[in-house]
Design an enzyme around this catalytic site. Structure first.
Site, PDB file in Angstrom:
ATOM      1  CG  ASP A  24      -1.951   1.057   1.239  1.00 24.43           C
ATOM      2  OD1 ASP A  24      -2.148   1.678   0.185  1.00 24.43           O
ATOM      3  OD2 ASP A  24      -2.573   1.279   2.292  1.00 24.43           O
ATOM      4  CG  ASP A  42      -3.548   3.763  -3.125  1.00 21.40           C
ATOM      5  OD1 ASP A  42      -4.455   2.947  -3.350  1.00 21.40           O
ATOM      6  OD2 ASP A  42      -3.579   4.584  -2.187  1.00 21.40           O
ATOM      7  CD  GLU A  43      -5.828  -1.116  -1.391  1.00 18.43           C
ATOM      8  OE1 GLU A  43      -5.463  -1.792  -0.398  1.00 18.43           O
ATOM      9  OE2 GLU A  43      -6.910  -0.508  -1.425  1.00 18.43           O
TER      10      GLU A  43
END
Length: 438
Positions: free
Chosen positions: A9, A111-112
């Site tokens: 993350d 974003d993860e």
């Protein structure tokens, strides 16, 4: 060999990426070192907070908070508008780098992602050392930091990555749950939103441990299927697989960006029905069955969430895909306005492959005739085949489900067909969502 899953993350992704870009373009101050946010417009004070710096968090500013509220907490707050083209490019750079470590990578938002480390374990001294190596490589090559959570399932890996930030590696194995996860406020458990938190606290359930020890029957009575999901997650139960991009490429999916944000679950179910018709029709056209269904939501603030499950039996019927998608949506949706809905099928099989029947398929014929289990699988297949044949010959709008028809009132003696009649004329389903072939 037990599974080992990493959850990776990016720390304050939007803010980190914007800060880097501004420094590269000559800006003298790193946004990460001052009270700053991404989102909204400072002149109009409209919009919401999409990301915040660590110093902004110390003022009590939180993600999804109105910008006007954040400014009241910190009048000197620096506001940077979002740059979604930049974020998409940086996200792609991250995934390309991670793909050099392992192709078993499932991206779940910009974003993860999850990385299945199981097959790599023999290449590194330990998962912990490998995670530190991945993290440090990202910082050195891409210039931003990530947190990495390690466990034997996706849920616990995600929970671990949310521990102390930034630039950290944490483990959360099953034996560590009582010490590391159960003392947390119940609001910090994945899939427990604000509304569920308030209701749980009213029942005296304040920590994740309280939820794990709660009576399952009580939870399902008051929260339906979401109660069972929360209880399972509080106990670290999650067997969902990491679906890599190679596997996704073999799937069939469809999504639609909505003209107006959806805030009502009944309307969302109608959209999911339209998507289910499209996905199931393409599965039947390609003579394939889906084993796994994923539902994706993009909220009005552009954040994304997805959830997946395995079908009881591989299927390509509209009914099976729609019922499963609605269940996933109910578990996933946190009540915020929805901008996009999507359904993806994966782990496909040829439609003539031998499959194991589930308990409901094996129910006595007498029970099926009495409607205790809904329409039989054979009837559902015949219904879909008939609709496919009519649409193939006369066009997609030749037959329309009653759900999509506008309800109108007509005089009893008018002689007109009711809008509830599937063959009523003058009504059309919502515009077909754009195909996203995967």
């Amino acid at each position: 060999m037990k599974r080992i899953i990493f959850h990776i993350d990016v720390n304050s992704a939007y803010l980190s990426w914007s800060a880097q870009e501004k420094l590269k373009n000559g800006h003298m101050v790193d946004l990460r070192t001052i009270p700053s946010i991404i989102g909204g417009d400072q002149s109009t004070r409209h919009g919401i907070v999409l990301a915040k710096s660590i110093l902004a968090k110390k003022y009590g500013i939180y993600t999804s908070e109105p910008v006007a509220s954040a400014l009241r907490k910190c009048p000197d707050l620096f506001i940077e508008p979002p740059n979604h083209a930049l974020y998409a490019r940086r996200s792609q750079e991250l995934m390309e780098l991670l793909n050099t470590f392992s192709p078993d990578l499932e991206q779940v938002s910009i974003d993860e992602c999850y990385l299945d480390f199981t097959g790599l374990s023999h290449q590194y001294p330990s998962p912990l050392e490998a995670a530190h190596f991945f993290k440090d490589t990202i910082r050195e090559q891409l210039g931003f930091t990530v947190n990495i959570g390690i466990s034997n399932c996706k849920l616990l890996a995600k929970m671990a990555s949310d521990f102390e930030k930034p630039d950290k590696v944490h483990t959360l194995y099953p034996q560590e749950i009582p010490q590391k996860m159960w003392p947390l406020p119940v609001s910090q458990l994945f899939m427990v939103g604000h509304s569920s938190t308030r209701r749980l606290e009213q029942y005296g359930i304040r920590t994740v441990g309280d939820l794990a020890r709660a009576d399952l029957a009580f939870l399902t009575t008051h929260f339906k299927s979401h109660g069972q999901l929360m209880w399972e997650y509080a106990n670290g139960i999650d067997d969902s697989p990491v679906i890599s991009w190679q596997q996704e490429a073999k799937g069939i999916g469809n999504s639609t960006t909505l003209r107006e944000d959806v805030t009502d679950e009944a309307q969302a179910r109608k959209i999911l029905l339209s998507l289910s018709e499209s996905v199931s029709g393409r599965l039947r056209q390609s003579h394939q069955l889906a084993q796994t269904i994923t539902v994706e939501i993009k909220y009005a603030d552009f954040t994304r969430a997805s959830h997946q499950t395995q079908l009881l039996s591989p299927s390509n019927t509209t009914r099976a895909i729609h019922d499963t998608s609605c269940t996933l949506f109910s578990q996933l949706w946190d009540g915020r306005p929805v901008r996009l809905l999507g359904i993806r099928s994966s782990r496909l099989l040829p439609d003539d492959a031998p499959v194991q029947l589930n308990l409901f398929d094996l129910a006595p014929q007498s029970a099926k005739k009495e409607g205790l289990f809904g329409p039989s699988l054979d009837k559902l297949k015949k219904l879909d085949a008939a609709m496919d044949q009519i649409r193939s010959r006369y066009g997609h709008d030749a037959v329309v489900r009653g759900t999509f028809l506008k309800k109108t009132l007509t005089a009893p003696d008018s002689g007109r067909k009711s809008a509830a009649d599937p063959l009523a004329t003058g009504h059309h389903p919502p515009q077909s969502p754009a195909d996203n072939r995967e």
